[in-house]
Design an enzyme around this catalytic site. Structure first.
Site, PDB file in Angstrom:
ATOM      1  N   GLN A 205     -32.601 -19.441 -47.370  1.00 46.88           N
ATOM      2  CA  GLN A 205     -32.277 -19.548 -45.946  1.00 46.88           C
ATOM      3  C   GLN A 205     -31.823 -20.973 -45.621  1.00 46.88           C
ATOM      4  OE1 GLN A 205     -36.249 -17.106 -45.070  1.00 46.88           O
ATOM      5  NE2 GLN A 205     -35.381 -17.881 -43.176  1.00 46.88           N
ATOM      6  N   PHE A 236     -37.036 -13.454 -44.271  1.00 42.66           N
ATOM      7  CA  PHE A 236     -38.181 -13.329 -43.360  1.00 42.66           C
ATOM      8  C   PHE A 236     -39.001 -14.611 -43.278  1.00 42.66           C
ATOM      9  CE2 PHE A 236     -37.363  -9.039 -45.165  1.00 42.66           C
ATOM     10  CZ  PHE A 236     -36.835  -8.474 -44.011  1.00 42.66           C
ATOM     11  N   GLU A 240     -37.153 -20.017 -46.396  1.00 42.79           N
ATOM     12  CA  GLU A 240     -36.741 -21.163 -45.581  1.00 42.79           C
ATOM     13  C   GLU A 240     -36.975 -22.445 -46.376  1.00 42.79           C
ATOM     14  OE1 GLU A 240     -38.210 -21.411 -41.527  1.00 42.79           O
ATOM     15  OE2 GLU A 240     -37.715 -23.532 -41.411  1.00 42.79           O
ATOM     16  N   ARG A 318     -45.990 -24.458 -33.737  1.00 44.99           N
ATOM     17  CA  ARG A 318     -45.534 -23.287 -32.984  1.00 44.99           C
ATOM     18  C   ARG A 318     -46.717 -22.417 -32.557  1.00 44.99           C
ATOM     19  NH1 ARG A 318     -40.730 -20.700 -31.399  1.00 44.99           N
ATOM     20  NH2 ARG A 318     -39.258 -21.967 -32.561  1.00 44.99           N
ATOM     21  N   ARG A 350     -41.539 -14.742 -40.177  1.00 44.68           N
ATOM     22  CA  ARG A 350     -41.099 -14.224 -38.878  1.00 44.68           C
ATOM     23  C   ARG A 350     -42.137 -14.442 -37.764  1.00 44.68           C
ATOM     24  NH1 ARG A 350     -38.008  -8.449 -39.079  1.00 44.68           N
ATOM     25  NH2 ARG A 350     -36.540  -8.801 -37.409  1.00 44.68           N
ATOM     26  N   PHE A 352     -43.356 -17.526 -37.216  1.00 43.04           N
ATOM     27  CA  PHE A 352     -43.600 -18.936 -37.532  1.00 43.04           C
ATOM     28  C   PHE A 352     -44.827 -19.504 -36.824  1.00 43.04           C
ATOM     29  CE2 PHE A 352     -42.158 -23.442 -37.983  1.00 43.04           C
ATOM     30  CZ  PHE A 352     -41.711 -23.418 -39.292  1.00 43.04           C
ATOM     31  N   THR A 448     -38.743 -26.038 -33.103  1.00 45.84           N
ATOM     32  CA  THR A 448     -39.663 -26.881 -32.330  1.00 45.84           C
ATOM     33  C   THR A 448     -39.397 -28.357 -32.623  1.00 45.84           C
ATOM     34  OG1 THR A 448     -41.316 -26.646 -34.083  1.00 45.84           O
ATOM     35  CG2 THR A 448     -41.453 -25.122 -32.220  1.00 45.84           C
ATOM     36  N   GLU A 720     -36.978 -12.973 -34.295  1.00 44.43           N
ATOM     37  CA  GLU A 720     -38.428 -12.975 -34.450  1.00 44.43           C
ATOM     38  C   GLU A 720     -39.222 -12.314 -33.318  1.00 44.43           C
ATOM     39  OE1 GLU A 720     -37.935 -17.257 -35.067  1.00 44.43           O
ATOM     40  OE2 GLU A 720     -39.620 -17.099 -36.450  1.00 44.43           O
TER      41      GLU A 720
HETATM   42  N1  MTE Z   1     -33.834  -9.426 -40.438  1.00 43.54           N
HETATM   43  C1  MTE Z   1     -33.554  -9.037 -41.699  1.00 43.54           C
HETATM   44  N2  MTE Z   1     -32.941  -7.861 -41.894  1.00 43.54           N
HETATM   45  N3  MTE Z   1     -33.880  -9.816 -42.770  1.00 43.54           N
HETATM   46  C2  MTE Z   1     -34.527 -11.016 -42.613  1.00 43.54           C
HETATM   47  O1  MTE Z   1     -34.822 -11.700 -43.604  1.00 43.54           O
HETATM   48  N4  MTE Z   1     -35.514 -12.631 -41.017  1.00 43.54           N
HETATM   49  C3  MTE Z   1     -36.103 -12.806 -39.697  1.00 43.54           C
HETATM   50  C4  MTE Z   1     -35.162 -12.297 -38.610  1.00 43.54           C
HETATM   51  N5  MTE Z   1     -34.687 -10.986 -38.931  1.00 43.54           N
HETATM   52  C5  MTE Z   1     -34.844 -11.447 -41.283  1.00 43.54           C
HETATM   53  C6  MTE Z   1     -34.454 -10.604 -40.211  1.00 43.54           C
HETATM   54  C7  MTE Z   1     -36.441 -14.195 -39.398  1.00 43.54           C
HETATM   55  S1  MTE Z   1     -37.892 -14.817 -39.990  1.00 43.54           S
HETATM   56  C8  MTE Z   1     -35.643 -14.983 -38.622  1.00 43.54           C
HETATM   57  S2  MTE Z   1     -36.100 -16.555 -38.203  1.00 43.54           S
HETATM   58  C9  MTE Z   1     -34.365 -14.501 -38.102  1.00 43.54           C
HETATM   59  O2  MTE Z   1     -34.051 -13.196 -38.546  1.00 43.54           O
HETATM   60  C10 MTE Z   1     -33.282 -15.477 -38.568  1.00 43.54           C
HETATM   61  O3  MTE Z   1     -32.008 -15.081 -38.239  1.00 43.54           O
HETATM   62  P1  MTE Z   1     -31.369 -15.346 -36.789  1.00 43.54           P
HETATM   63  O4  MTE Z   1     -31.655 -16.763 -36.448  1.00 43.54           O
HETATM   64  O5  MTE Z   1     -29.947 -15.055 -37.015  1.00 43.54           O
HETATM   65  O6  MTE Z   1     -32.041 -14.396 -35.862  1.00 43.54           O
HETATM   66  N1  HPA Z   2     -39.070 -22.147 -36.434  1.00 42.45           N
HETATM   67  C1  HPA Z   2     -38.706 -21.728 -37.649  1.00 42.45           C
HETATM   68  N2  HPA Z   2     -38.501 -22.521 -38.659  1.00 42.45           N
HETATM   69  C2  HPA Z   2     -38.678 -23.826 -38.458  1.00 42.45           C
HETATM   70  C3  HPA Z   2     -39.059 -24.318 -37.225  1.00 42.45           C
HETATM   71  C4  HPA Z   2     -39.256 -23.441 -36.151  1.00 42.45           C
HETATM   72  O1  HPA Z   2     -39.586 -23.805 -35.026  1.00 42.45           O
HETATM   73  N3  HPA Z   2     -39.165 -25.647 -37.340  1.00 42.45           N
HETATM   74  C5  HPA Z   2     -38.871 -25.931 -38.631  1.00 42.45           C
HETATM   75  N4  HPA Z   2     -38.571 -24.826 -39.312  1.00 42.45           N
HETATM   76 MO1  MOS Z   3     -37.891 -17.322 -39.598  1.00 43.09          MO
HETATM   77  S1  MOS Z   3     -39.914 -17.411 -39.927  1.00 43.09           S
HETATM   78  O1  MOS Z   3     -37.910 -18.770 -38.593  1.00 43.09           O
HETATM   79  O2  MOS Z   3     -37.305 -17.817 -41.091  1.00 43.09           O
END
Ligand code: MTE
Ligand code: HPA
Ligand code: MOS
Length: 767
Positions: A205, A236, A240, A318, A350, A352, A448, A720
């Site tokens: 990620q 998920f 990261e 968070r 997801r 966090f 954050t 999330e």
């Molecule tokens: N959806 C799918 N299909 N696969 C994933 O790995 N990760 C989740 C969410 N939805 C995820 C998902 C998480 S932890 C986050 S932070 C957000 O997607 C990140 O993507 P976005 O910022 O585009 O929403």
């Molecule tokens: N959310 C998700 N990932 C992160 C954050 C947050 O606020 N800060 C640093 N990594």
């Molecule tokens: Mo999502 S836990 O911020 O990768």
């Protein structure tokens, strides 16, 4: 005349995920699908078999002699620094003299075949002098083992406010971890390139985090490391930060051996070696007045961080930001400790840390309601946030949808009637009991850490009029590439079939923040918008030189050029060709940094979030009171989507998040024994929701609003927030247990597995 309706954003908002055809026909490419180059080495990791101890002897001479083994790497073979800690430098890539968790990497075997590497693994001899193992965060805290400084958020004066409370309740809660179980396990594939450099395909990620970590481990500049990400089979949060180690191993071997190297974890290795959602053990104290207004709330969180900081300090933060969920509480003292234990470093998942914080306030409210003999929803509804309320971190509530979501859910899904139906059902049934709960959510959108809230995008218009788009966003199933395609198509006025989303690559878009915090489409989408607008501006100027009138208003829609709202002879393609001939720059780099946000950690006050996402869910469950099993009958949700840019994708995110949250709360049970050994180490012992355990009915409706927030095209972040609806299923099951056995001692401890339900159903109070 232009049909503005037809060509407006709404036209775009039902686009099917551009990855769908390749996903369902098996053509999508993941790291392990990239064809290996001649001479590729396979990597296997030798990891610690104990959770804490000193390495007293390590002998891999015999393993090195296995045919096909090219080299075995220990920490001594690292050309740069043996360090992969992202926030705090406290995590070696390979253990040196001590190990701190079971599964900690010690050696890397590089061999011509996977079999040879496996064979060598068996021939490694190691002995340890064991040290005490701590798996419990409270025990770690009591012994002074913390990963980062503790944090405290204070609003008002809770100590004083408690003295004015009519009712005060105190208790403890536990939330367990959660295995990410992305379908694609962790892995990377690296090859040496010219000038002392490496190229790495990583399932991450955070391409920049991988680049930075590799540069550090190799001892080279970041410009010597190119990271490329096509897509992930899920992240998920688990990729990261935790993709970096495996990528550094593949890069190290490629760099030293000057041969391509691939490191892909098998499922059980992945489950054993990687961290999970942080478990939390928490204490709460809630105070209410005679009208059930919450006047004061004290909470202390003990986060189980595992053996290294990883992202835990940010997750901890968070938790504090979301410790009052969707409620206005005027006096709050919230303290959080990140505790160091001998488990694999826990990490982003997801939500966090938000879900862990929100569970505790929901438990506190539920506790108060049970003692007061009222429904929790009476307290919940009464204390919902409103515009002008202050969060414990000083941000003032604005464009609040807590009440609108609650009211819409309550009326649309007729909660009063549901309550009556359930009461009747429970009266008529002795061994089946239904439970009901409402779970409102409020989730802050932005990293954050303010400095992370920026992004860039690179757009090339080629001379034939086709377009290539690169951003810092990583596609991991959440549909961000489709959203980026929509933004580019909409802004440039080009057909989607002429736009290609490129892989995420650190040489095209640099210094990216990870795809995380649900903010990816907002940040990268706005950077992309900026790039497209720069190109538009140049093209519009150019068209005006063709018309000879610099007052002309130019629009390009569906590749047709409109001048002063009239169709013209020009098309996108011929304008591009002419502009190219006139040597006009057809590429642009866009940049975006979220305005408004700021935060001062020294006083724990500021305005950290661009905006908040709200929602309300209603959960109905049935518990079989002979067996302890349960079914989730329905979850009905009003979700604050803003003006969804893509309703299909956003609905998918809501459904997926909800089910993942229900899994965390009800059935997914991460179990370590007292020696720090993961017992739930395979899909046979770790149960995630399947088609039989998802709610029998899911009804998600969007509260469609068009507000003045910083969301991309007014479409609020969605990745999330829906996970936290899952907390509602926990409380609905608990309520059903109490309908059967009102004196049950069932504690606030998740997941609420059938075993716990059964114990709760048949618990007899002491007297
Ligand atoms: N959806 C799918 N299909 N696969 C994933 O790995 N990760 C989740 C969410 N939805 C995820 C998902 C998480 S932890 C986050 S932070 C957000 O997607 C990140 O993507 P976005 O910022 O585009 O929403
Ligand atoms: N959310 C998700 N990932 C992160 C954050 C947050 O606020 N800060 C640093 N990594
Ligand atoms: Mo999502 S836990 O911020 O990768």
């Amino acid at each position: 005349m232009v049909n503005k309706e037809k060509n407006s954003a709404t036209d775009n908002r039902t686009v099917v995920n551009i990855d769908a055809p390749n996903h369902v026909t098996g053509k999508s490419i993941y790291v392990d699908d990239i064809p290996g180059m001649e001479g590729m080495l396979y990597l296997k990791i030798f990891d610690s078999t104990i959770a804490h101890g000193k390495i007293t002897s390590l002998d891999y001479s015999e393993a090195a002699l296995v045919e096909g083994v090219e080299k075995i790497f220990s920490h001594k073979d690292i050309t740069g620094e043996n360090q992969i800690g992202g926030i705090i430098p406290d995590e070696p890539l390979l253990a040196e003299d001590e190990v701190h968790f079971m599964g900690q990497p010690i050696l890397i075997i590089a061999a011509d075949t996977e079999d040879a590497a496996e064979e060598a693994l068996k021939k490694i001899k190691i002995s340890f002098e064991p040290l005490p193992v701590i798996t419990n965060p409270r025990e770690a805290f009591a012994k002074g083992k913390i990963l980062s400084p503790s944090r405290k958020f204070v609003l008002g004066d809770s100590a004083k406010a408690f003295s004015n409370c009519k009712y005060i309740f105190e208790g403890k809660t536990e939330t367990n971890g959660q295995e990410h179980l992305y379908l694609e396990t962790q892995g990377a594939y690296s090859m040496p390139t010219e000038h002392n450099s490496v190229k790495v395909f990583s399932s991450t990620q955070g391409p920049t985090a991988v680049q930075r970590t590799i540069a550090r481990v190799l001892g080279v500049g970041m410009n010597n490391v190119e990271v490329d990400v096509a897509r992930l089979g899920g992240g998920f949060g688990g990729k990261e930060d935790q993709a970096s180690g495996w990528a550094a191993m593949a890069a190290l071997v490629a760099y030293v051996m000057r041969r391509p190297a691939k490191c892909i974890l098998h499922r059980m290795e992945d489950m054993r070696m990687t961290g999970k959602r942080n478990p939390y053990s928490s204490d709460y104290k809630i105070g209410l007045d005679e009208h059930f207004n919450i006047l004061a709330y004290d909470v202390t969180f003990h986060q189980n961080g595992g053996a290294a900081a990883d992202l835990s300090p940010a997750i901890l933060e968070r938790t504090l930001f979301h410790c009052t969920n969707s409620y206005h509480i005027p006096n709050v003292t919230a303290t959080a400790h990140s505790c160091k234990t001998n488990l694999p470093p826990n990490t982003a998942f997801r939500g966090f840390g938000g879900p862990q914080g929100m569970f505790v306030i929901e438990a506190a409210i539920d506790h108060a309601a049970k003692q007061l003999g009222i429904d929790a929803m009476v307290i919940q509804q009464r204390n919902l946030l409103k515009d002008g309320s202050e969060f414990p971190y000083g941000q003032i509530v604005n464009e609040c949808e807590a009440g609108s979501c609650w009211n819409e859910a309550s009326s649309k899904f007729n909660i009063e009637k549901v309550k009556k139906t359930i009461a009747t059902f429970n009266n008529q049934n002795d061994f089946l009991k239904k439970g009901l709960s409402v779970m409102p959510i409020c989730f802050g959108i932005s990293f954050t850490n303010t400095m992370m809230n920026h992004a860039r995008a690179l757009v090339h218009v080629y001379s034939d009029g086709t377009v290539g788009v690169s951003t810092g966003a990583v596609e991991m199933g959440q549909g961000v590439n489709t959203k980026m395609l929509q933004v580019a198509a909409e802004t440039l006025g080009v057909n989607k079939s002429n736009i290609k989303l490129e892989s995420t690559n650190t040489t095209r878009v640099a210094n990216t923040s990870p795809t995380a915090a649900s903010a990816t489409a907002d940040l990268n989408g706005k950077a992309l918008l900026d790039a497209c607008e720069q190109i538009n501006e140049r093209l519009h100027d150019f068209i005006r030189t063709l018309t000879g009138n610099d007052e002309d208003a130019i629009k390009i829609i569906n590749e047709a050029v409109y001048i002063n709202e009239e169709a013209s002879v020009y098309t996108w393609k011929n304008i591009i060709q002419q502009a190219f001939m006139k040597r006009i720059n057809l590429s642009a780099k866009g940049h975006y940094a979220t305005p408004i946000i700021h935060y001062d950690k020294t006083i724990e006050k500021g305005h950290p979030f661009a905006y908040h996402v709200y929602g309300t869910s209603i959960h109905e469950v049935t518990v079989d009171c002979l067996r302890g099993t349960y079914e989730i009958d329905s979850v009905r949700i009003i979700h604050d989507a803003g003006k969804s840019i893509n309703e299909l994708i956003d609905l998918g995110q809501c459904e997926g998040g909800l089910v993942q949250g229900i899994g965390w709360m009800t059935m997914e049970e991460v179990v370590y024994n007292e020696n720090g050994k993961l017992l739930s180490n395979a899909l046979s012992t770790y149960k995630i929701p399947d088609i039989y355990s998802v709610p029998k009915e899911i009804d998600i409706e969007f509260l469609s609003t068009e507000k003045n927030n910083l969301a991309i095209m007014k479409s609020k972040a969605v990745g999330e927030p829906p996970l936290m609806y899952g907390i509602g299923s926990y409380f609905a099951i608990r309520n059903a247990v109490l309908a059967f056995n009102p004196s049950s001692n069932i504690t606030y401890s998740s997941p609420i597995t059938p075993e716990k339900v059964l114990m709760g159903l048949y618990h007899k109070s002491e007297q």
